[in-house]
Design an enzyme around this catalytic site. Structure first.
Site, PDB file in Angstrom:
ATOM      1  N   GLY A 140       0.840  -1.196   0.000  1.00 32.25           N
ATOM      2  CA  GLY A 140       0.000   0.000   0.000  1.00 32.25           C
ATOM      3  C   GLY A 140       0.867   1.235   0.000  1.00 32.25           C
ATOM      4  N   CYS A 153       5.225  -6.177   1.498  1.00 32.53           N
ATOM      5  CA  CYS A 153       5.604  -4.762   1.470  1.00 32.53           C
ATOM      6  C   CYS A 153       4.965  -4.000   2.645  1.00 32.53           C
ATOM      7  CB  CYS A 153       5.242  -4.162   0.120  1.00 32.53           C
ATOM      8  SG  CYS A 153       6.098  -2.627  -0.229  1.00 32.53           S
ATOM      9  N   TYR A 154       4.006  -3.110   2.405  1.00 30.23           N
ATOM     10  CA  TYR A 154       3.350  -2.416   3.521  1.00 30.23           C
ATOM     11  C   TYR A 154       2.801  -3.431   4.514  1.00 30.23           C
ATOM     12  CZ  TYR A 154       0.119   0.594   6.113  1.00 30.23           C
ATOM     13  OH  TYR A 154      -0.531   1.274   7.102  1.00 30.23           O
ATOM     14  N   HIS A 214       7.594  -7.770  -4.134  1.00 32.92           N
ATOM     15  CA  HIS A 214       6.289  -8.148  -4.688  1.00 32.92           C
ATOM     16  C   HIS A 214       6.338  -9.498  -5.420  1.00 32.92           C
ATOM     17  CE1 HIS A 214       4.202  -4.404  -3.770  1.00 32.92           C
ATOM     18  NE2 HIS A 214       5.422  -3.892  -3.832  1.00 32.92           N
ATOM     19  N   GLU A 218       3.846 -11.028  -6.607  1.00 37.15           N
ATOM     20  CA  GLU A 218       2.751 -11.110  -7.573  1.00 37.15           C
ATOM     21  C   GLU A 218       3.116 -10.607  -8.966  1.00 37.15           C
ATOM     22  OE1 GLU A 218       2.992  -9.216  -4.956  1.00 37.15           O
ATOM     23  OE2 GLU A 218       2.214  -7.203  -5.267  1.00 37.15           O
ATOM     24  N   SER A 246     -12.425  -0.385 -31.071  1.00 35.57           N
ATOM     25  CA  SER A 246     -11.255   0.463 -31.320  1.00 35.57           C
ATOM     26  C   SER A 246     -10.230  -0.251 -32.188  1.00 35.57           C
ATOM     27  CB  SER A 246     -10.609   0.843 -29.990  1.00 35.57           C
ATOM     28  OG  SER A 246      -9.935  -0.284 -29.450  1.00 35.57           O
ATOM     29  N   GLY A 247     -10.361  -1.573 -32.290  1.00 35.91           N
ATOM     30  CA  GLY A 247      -9.376  -2.322 -33.063  1.00 35.91           C
ATOM     31  C   GLY A 247      -8.263  -2.865 -32.177  1.00 35.91           C
ATOM     32  N   GLY A 248      -8.259  -2.484 -30.907  1.00 37.46           N
ATOM     33  CA  GLY A 248      -7.279  -3.039 -29.970  1.00 37.46           C
ATOM     34  C   GLY A 248      -7.690  -4.447 -29.568  1.00 37.46           C
ATOM     35  N   VAL A 249      -6.811  -5.119 -28.836  1.00 37.40           N
ATOM     36  CA  VAL A 249      -7.084  -6.514 -28.477  1.00 37.40           C
ATOM     37  C   VAL A 249      -8.390  -6.634 -27.682  1.00 37.40           C
ATOM     38  CG1 VAL A 249      -6.165  -8.580 -27.351  1.00 37.40           C
ATOM     39  CG2 VAL A 249      -4.603  -6.881 -28.251  1.00 37.40           C
ATOM     40  N   ASP A 250      -8.553  -5.781 -26.674  1.00 38.82           N
ATOM     41  CA  ASP A 250      -9.694  -5.941 -25.768  1.00 38.82           C
ATOM     42  C   ASP A 250     -11.027  -5.746 -26.473  1.00 38.82           C
ATOM     43  OD1 ASP A 250      -7.627  -6.120 -24.004  1.00 38.82           O
ATOM     44  OD2 ASP A 250      -7.876  -4.105 -23.199  1.00 38.82           O
ATOM     45  N   SER A 251     -11.170  -4.617 -27.186  1.00 34.43           N
ATOM     46  CA  SER A 251     -12.473  -4.377 -27.802  1.00 34.43           C
ATOM     47  C   SER A 251     -12.699  -5.355 -28.955  1.00 34.43           C
ATOM     48  CB  SER A 251     -12.626  -2.927 -28.243  1.00 34.43           C
ATOM     49  OG  SER A 251     -11.851  -2.656 -29.370  1.00 34.43           O
ATOM     50  N   SER A 252     -11.634  -5.788 -29.628  1.00 32.72           N
ATOM     51  CA  SER A 252     -11.799  -6.752 -30.728  1.00 32.72           C
ATOM     52  C   SER A 252     -12.283  -8.092 -30.194  1.00 32.72           C
ATOM     53  CB  SER A 252     -10.476  -6.981 -31.461  1.00 32.72           C
ATOM     54  OG  SER A 252     -10.028  -5.780 -32.019  1.00 32.72           O
ATOM     55  N   LYS A 277      -4.795  -9.054 -19.646  1.00 32.41           N
ATOM     56  CA  LYS A 277      -4.426  -9.010 -21.065  1.00 32.41           C
ATOM     57  C   LYS A 277      -4.022 -10.379 -21.626  1.00 32.41           C
ATOM     58  CE  LYS A 277      -4.061  -5.527 -23.888  1.00 32.41           C
ATOM     59  NZ  LYS A 277      -4.923  -4.330 -23.714  1.00 32.41           N
TER      60      LYS A 277
END
Ligand code: XMP
Length: 515
Positions: A60, A87-88, A177, A179, A232-238, A375
Site C-alpha cells: 500500500g 511490502c506495507y 512483490h 505477484e 477500437s481495433g485493440g485486443v480488448d475491444s476486438s 491481457k
C-alpha cells in the site's frame, strides 16, 4: 479460502489473480472489515469461522507511522491462521508486533537480488527457491528491526530484512512483490504460502470451455436484444466484439469512432479485418475535426484524457441512439477497473478513458465479458476464437491515442510528425516481441545541423518495453545497431525531427505511456 487485506496496493488485484490461478478462492477485504469474517467467541478470544485457510496483507502507498495509515486489530495474529505480509503488509505486521519500521535510506523501485541467509533456517516460504534470485521492489519504508520471535531469512543489498518469518506462528513478511512477473520465483513463493495454509495449489488457465461459457452467458443475457459496441481495433475491444458477434451475430452493431488520434493505417486495417473478413456490422464515424477542436490549447495530461473521453462519448452516443440498442458491450479488462477506480486505499494513477467513461446515462445494460480478465488471458481467448496473431498479439494502445504521446498541445501537424516517426519504430521492431514500442513527441525543440544550416527541430523519444501485465515493465535492451538504424531513419524521413532519444526507465516509477 484466502482472505486478502487490501491496503491500497496497485497490485492487490494481481495478488488475488495469482492465488486464483493457483486454484484457490480469494476474498478481498478492506482492513477495516478484516475481523468480520471471523466470529468473536466468548471471553474475547478470536476464532476463525472454519472457511479461512490463510490471510495475505497487500502492499500500500502509506507509511505505518503516518497519521491515518490503514491498520488492523492485533487480534488477527491470535487466530492461528497463517499470515503473509507483502511490502506495507510486512511493515505493518512488524509495527504491530514490536518490530521497527523506518523510511528507507532511499526509495527503491525495480529489480534487486534476493539472497537467502546461509545460516538461517529458510523455512517453508522459500522452499524450492535458489539461494539467489531476482525480485521486484517498489517501496519507500523498510523494516529495520524484526519483532520478537521472528527471524530474517533473506536480504538484498539494500534491505536487511527482505524476508522474515515466525515459523511457529506461521507468520511471514516479505518486502518485495511476489505477484509481479518480474519476481522470478514469485509464483513459487505464493504456492509455498498456500501449502503452509494446508491447501493444494495447482496452476490453471483459459481453455475452450471457458470461452464457450462466456459466449453462452452473453447469449442468455442478450437473447434477441440489440447490442452496440465501441470497437477500437485493440485486443480488448476486438475480442469482446467478436465474442458477442459469435453469440448473437447481426444483432451487434460495432461503432468505430475515427478520432484522428490513431496510428498510421489503423482505420484501413480495422475495415479489412472486421468488415471484410468477419462480415461484422461496423459503422465508421469520422470525428477528427471535433476532437482537434476540443483539444486546442490543452496541455494537462489528465485534462486531455477527460476531454477525449467526453468527446468520444458524445459522438458514440449520437450514433448509438440511431440503433435503439438495449445493451452496450465494453472491452473493459481488470487492470482498467483497478487503475481507474482502485480500492479504498489506492491512489488514482491515470484516468483510463475506456472505463468510467462510456454512456451510463444511456440506460443501456452493460456487457463486459472481459471484466475479470487480464491481457494475457484476453489474448488467449482471441487465439481460441481463431483471431489472427496480428490482432491477438497486437500491442496495447491507449484509449486517448496519440494525444498522450504528444507532450503539450495536440495539433494536426504534431500528429502527422508522430505518426510518421511511430510507423518507422513499428516497422523496425516488428520482428521483436515486446509489450509495446512506440514514439513520443516530447515537445522539446533542440538545435541541430542539416546540410550547412542550423536546424531547430523536434526531439522524439522511443519507448520500447517488456512486460507481462500493465503493472510493471522493463525498458527493452535493444541493440545499439538497431537504435542507430531507427534514429537515422527517423531524422532522414521525418524532416521536422532532428534529435532522437531512448527512454531507459522502468515501471515503476515511470508509467509506460508518458502521459
Ligand atoms: P501506463 O502508462 O499506465 O500504461 O503504465 C499501462 C498500459 O495501459 C495502456 N494505457 C491505456 N489503455 N486506455 C487504455 O485502454 C487508456 O486510457 C490507457 N492509458 C494507458 C498503456 O498503453 C500501457 O500498455
Amino acid at each position: 479460502m484466502i482472505i486478502l487485506v487490501d491496503f491500497g496496493s496497485q497490485t492487490a488485484h494481481l495478488i488475488s489473480r495469482r492465488i486464483r490461478e493457483l486454484g484457490v478462492e480469494v476474498k478481498v477485504v478492506e482492513p477495516e472489515g478484516i475481523l468480520k469474517p471471523f466470529d468473536l467467541a466468548q471471553g474475547g478470544q478470536v476464532q476463525d469461522d472454519g472457511g479461512v485457510d490463510g490471510i495475505i496483507f497487500s502492499g500500500g502507498p502509506a507509511s505505518v507511522y503516518e497519521k491515518g495509515a490503514p491498520t488492523l486489530e492485533k487480534k488477527i495474529f491470535e487466530l492461528g491462521i497463517p499470515i503473509l505480509g507483502i511490502c506495507y503488509g510486512q511493515q505493518l505486521m512488524c509495527h504491530l508486533l514490536g518490530g521497527e519500521v523506518k523510511p528507507g535510506f532511499k526509495k527503491e523501485y525495480g529489480r534487486a537480488v534476493l539472497r537467502q541467509q546461509a545460516t538461517g533456517n529458510s523455512g517453508q516460504l522459500l522452499k524450492n527457491i535458489p539461494s539467489e534470485s531476482t525480485i521486484w521492489m517498489s517501496h519507500g519504508d523498510e523494516v529495520v528491526k524484526v519483532p520478537p520471535g521472528f527471524e530474517t531469512v533473506a536480504t538484498t543489498e539494500t534491505i536487511p530484512h527482505a524476508v522474515i518469518e515466525n515459523e511457529k506462528m506461521r507468520i511471514y513478511g516479505i518486502q518485495f512483490h511476489p505477484e509481479v512477473v518480474h519476481t522470478q520465483f514469485g509464483m513459487q513463493i505464493l504456492e509455498n504460502f498456500l501449502k503452509i495454509c494446508g491447501l493444494t495449489p495447482k496452476r490453471s488457465g483459459i481453455d475452450q470451455d471457458s470461452v464457450e461459457n462466456i459466449i453462452q452467458d452473453i447469449k442468455e443475457s442478450v437473447q434477441n436484444g440489440k447490442v452496440i459496441c465501441a470497437l477500437s481495433g485493440g485486443v480488448d475491444s476486438s475480442v469482446a466484439a467478436l465474442l458477442v458477434h459469435k453469440a448473437i451475430g447481426k444483432n451487434l452493431t460495432s461503432i468505430y469512432v475515427e478520432s484522428g488520434l490513431m496510428r498510421e493505417g489503423e482505420t484501413e486495417n480495422l475495415k479489412k479485418v472486421f468488415k471484410d473478413h468477419y462480415k461484422m456490422n461496423v459503422q465508421i464515424v469520422d470525428a477528427k475535426d471535433l476532437f482537434l477542436k476540443n483539444l486546442r490549447k490543452v496541455v494537462d495530461p489528465e485534462q486531455k484524457r477527460r476531454i477525449i473521453g467526453k468527446v468520444f462519448i458524445e459522438v458514440f452516443e449520437k450514433e448509438a441512439q440511431k440503433i435503439h440498442a438495449k445493451f452496450l458491450v465494453q472491452g473493459t479488462i481488470y487492470p482498467d477497473v483497478i487503475e481507474s477506480a482502485g480500492s479504498k486505499h489506492s491512489k488514482t494513477i491515470k484516468s483510463h478513458h475506456n472505463v468510467g467513461g462510456l454512456p451510463l446515462d444511456m440506460k443501456l445494460k452493460l456487457i463486459e465479458p472481459l471484466r475479470q480478465l487480464y491481457k494475457d488471458q484476453v489474448r488467449q481467448i482471441g487465439k481460441i476464437l481463431g483471431l489472427p496473431e496480428s490482432i491477438t498479439q497486437r500491442q496495447p494502445f491507449p484509449g486517448p491515442g496519440l494525444a498522450v504521446r504528444i507532450i503539450g498541445e495536440v495539433t494536426e501537424e504534431k500528429l502527422d510528425i508522430l505518426r510518421k516517426a511511430d510507423a518507422i519504430v513499428t516497422d523496425e521492431l516488428k520482428d521483436i516481441k515486446l509489450w509495446q514500442a512506440f514514439a513520443v513527441l516530447t515537445g522539446i525543440k533542440t538545435t541541430g545541423v542539416r546540410g550547412d544550416n542550423r536546424a531547430y527541430g523536434q526531439t522524439l523519444a522511443i519507448r520500447a518495453i517488456e512486460a507481462k501485465d500493465t503493472m510493471s515493465a522493463n525498458f527493452a535492451r535493444l541493440p545499439y545497431e538497431l537504435l542507430d538504424k531507427i534514429s537515422t531513419r527517423i531524422v532522414n524521413e521525418v524532416k521536422e525531427v532532428n534529435r532522437v532519444v531512448y527512454d531507459i526507465t522502468n515501471k515503476p516509477p515511470a508509467t509506460m505511456e508518458w502521459e
